[in-house]
Scaffold this active site. Sequence first.
Site, PDB file in Angstrom:
ATOM      1  N   ARG A 104      90.036  95.578  94.795  1.00  0.00           N
ATOM      2  CA  ARG A 104      89.238  95.346  93.600  1.00  0.00           C
ATOM      3  C   ARG A 104      90.121  95.392  92.383  1.00  0.00           C
ATOM      4  NH1 ARG A 104      83.677  98.452  92.424  1.00  0.00           N
ATOM      5  NH2 ARG A 104      84.921 100.299  92.737  1.00  0.00           N
ATOM      6  N   THR A 108      88.535  93.615  86.233  1.00  0.00           N
ATOM      7  CA  THR A 108      87.421  92.669  86.389  1.00  0.00           C
ATOM      8  C   THR A 108      86.439  93.099  87.468  1.00  0.00           C
ATOM      9  OG1 THR A 108      88.591  91.397  88.064  1.00  0.00           O
ATOM     10  CG2 THR A 108      88.972  90.755  85.768  1.00  0.00           C
ATOM     11  N   ASP A 200      85.649 107.843  96.132  1.00  0.00           N
ATOM     12  CA  ASP A 200      86.392 106.715  96.694  1.00  0.00           C
ATOM     13  C   ASP A 200      86.562 106.949  98.195  1.00  0.00           C
ATOM     14  OD1 ASP A 200      88.723 104.461  95.604  1.00  0.00           O
ATOM     15  OD2 ASP A 200      88.794 105.219  97.666  1.00  0.00           O
ATOM     16  N   ASP A 203      90.206 106.950  99.516  1.00  0.00           N
ATOM     17  CA  ASP A 203      90.953 108.154  99.116  1.00  0.00           C
ATOM     18  C   ASP A 203      90.492 109.365  99.907  1.00  0.00           C
ATOM     19  OD1 ASP A 203      92.549 106.872  97.311  1.00  0.00           O
ATOM     20  OD2 ASP A 203      91.362 107.409  95.559  1.00  0.00           O
TER      21      ASP A 203
HETATM   22  N1  URA Z   1      84.301 102.052  96.652  1.00  0.00           N
HETATM   23  C1  URA Z   1      84.311 103.372  96.926  1.00  0.00           C
HETATM   24  O1  URA Z   1      85.148 103.836  97.695  1.00  0.00           O
HETATM   25  N2  URA Z   1      83.390 104.177  96.349  1.00  0.00           N
HETATM   26  C2  URA Z   1      82.454 103.705  95.514  1.00  0.00           C
HETATM   27  O2  URA Z   1      81.618 104.477  95.035  1.00  0.00           O
HETATM   28  C3  URA Z   1      82.467 102.322  95.227  1.00  0.00           C
HETATM   29  C4  URA Z   1      83.385 101.516  95.803  1.00  0.00           C
END
Ligand code: URA
Length: 209
Positions: A104, A108, A200, A203
């Site tokens: 991502r 943007t 995330d 992560d």
């Molecule tokens: N990607 C993620 O890992 N967590 C989110 O909340 C949104 C996208």
Amino acid sequence: MQHLTIVDHPLVQHKLTLMRRTDTSTAGFRQLLREISLLLAYEVTRELELTTTRIETPLCEMDAPMLEGKKLALVSILRAGNGLLDGILELIPAARVGFVGLYRDPETLQPVQYYCKLPANLDERMTIAVDPMLATGNSSVAAIDLLKEAGAKNLRFLCLLASPEGVARMKDAHPDVPIVTAALDERLNEKGYILPGLGDAGDRMFGTK
Ligand code: URA
């Protein structure tokens, strides 16, 4: 199959709560994702077609059900998709596996493709795209675009958490692709993260920041 299925099984919901908690360790998060993916896989494969084959039990012959057609294809949307993939492969070890690499753009929030390797004959397989988080829906839509270009017709999208925005975006772009998730959360924040969410997923799974 309906466009959105929320797997409300108590085991799924309990494990998801543990995954959401900030104090769940990386190892714990990975283990829970593995366990939950087995339960989600059960639901997303509900419509696999069956045929019968003649077998002998110790007592008599019977026509017994078996999966029909080519092995299904699992496509992990890198990198977080790999966490769901590992668990599902335990349940369906013969599945063919593909990878789509999308990140991502932080400005943007649009997906940028950096890798794509898919199994052959997607047109003859149920194809399940896996990504734990259906957030803006941009990368999910882009991944499904790629899979359709590669010939996939019988598609499913499997995630752990979905946002209303992501579900709407997918429904708009790919109304023919059913989504299976463990929960539909409240909304996205300004950075495109799901609220309340779990942070995330990549992560948390890999211990990166
Ligand atoms: N990607 C993620 O890992 N967590 C989110 O909340 C949104 C996208």
